[in-house]
Write a protein that holds these residues in place. Sequence first.
Motif: not given
Length: 424
Positions: A64-84
């Motif tokens: 049963v899916p339970e998800t949404w856009f930008f769930r845990d925003r800090e994770a995506f901010a951290g991902m972008a910083r690390y990628a850069r």
Amino acid sequence: MLGDIERLLKDEIGLDSESVGLSVIRHALRERMLATGIADAQRYWTMVSTSRAEVQQLIDAVIVPETWFFRDREAFAGMARYARTDIKRRPIRLLSLPCSTGEEAYTMAMAMFDAGFGPEDFVVEARDVSLRNLELAEIAVYGRNSFRGKDLAFRDRYFEVVGGGEYRPIAAVRDRVHFKRANLLDVPEVTRLGSHDIVFCRNLLIYFDRETQDRALDRLQQLLAPNGMLLVGPAESALPVAHGFVSAHLPMVFAFVRAPKGVKSVRPRAPTSIAPAKVSPPKIPLPGARPAVLARPVIGQTATPRPRSLPPKDASSVDLQAASLKAIQHAANGGRLVEAREAALEHIRQYGPSADAHYHLGLVQDAEGNRAGAIQNYRKAIYLAPEHGEALAHLALLLQRQGDDAGAKALNSRLGRIMNRSGS
């Protein structure tokens, strides 16, 4: 017969029935028996045990899916910083597994655009064991439940209205994400996936028993490039450290990289900017990427967060405390447990009790096998900072290992509520 279904799901996708509850499996079973028109449970078992197609249908029903856009925003901010800052190759390879109905994978693409990357700079591979979820992800039409929290500015930048209160990611986002079925526990499938620079595998390990968690983490090691970063869910953050990972040192991100060679006993550190008691962790907007310098079209950007300043009168004291905590973290991450323990005790004697110091002391005691001491210090950290995510996650794992499933479940539920309140 229910036991046979449990074993089938465990063999196929690693699902531990205790993690989801038998009621979920019973519901999926009833759904499939109704869909196939089979009223007798034993007849259905005969069918599902001989039909790969029906096994897939059962898997789809139980997930049963339970998800949404930008769930845990800090994770995506951290991902972008690390990628850069840490990933040099292009295109950067990102993986969302499990990707569910696509919200996480599309968010990864949006976050990369927000960080200033162009379409040629990255690709997002998205994998899941549910064909139903993958079909919905490919259709990519989302309603209100996929947009949560107060900050929905990204929807104006990256979505088009398709009618009926539903939205679809713009073509630039959809084109960067590729969906396909894959099972993390299937060795040939993992081999075919190749290596990735950033892997999101969040809230999957909690559905496995300990043995299956070990297998899954071994597979995740295979999926990571040498300098790759793994992101897990908050309730899973104590697991990677037993499999050759150390913290990536990104606050509230629960991200890990491979341990340096020669480091045998390491534990992830807590962020030095833990939110104070009864205050939700701050929402961290995605970092912008100097729009004046970019020579590509601005697909979507947000402002870089401004650092919080300390009152002048407290600055020197805070600097000394921060340096002391950093010394504890450095010793712990280097496997120098005695040094880290003594440094943590000295920090508490000199500056008084603090959530971070007790958390680090708990980590060291945990690594030394002193579970009672670790539990005591994790509890002290949580008392001082009730929303200390890492302390909650580690204490939950320790309680689970000691057989206190009810206590571990309560802590994980509490952690989930904290993350949801933070806008995740």
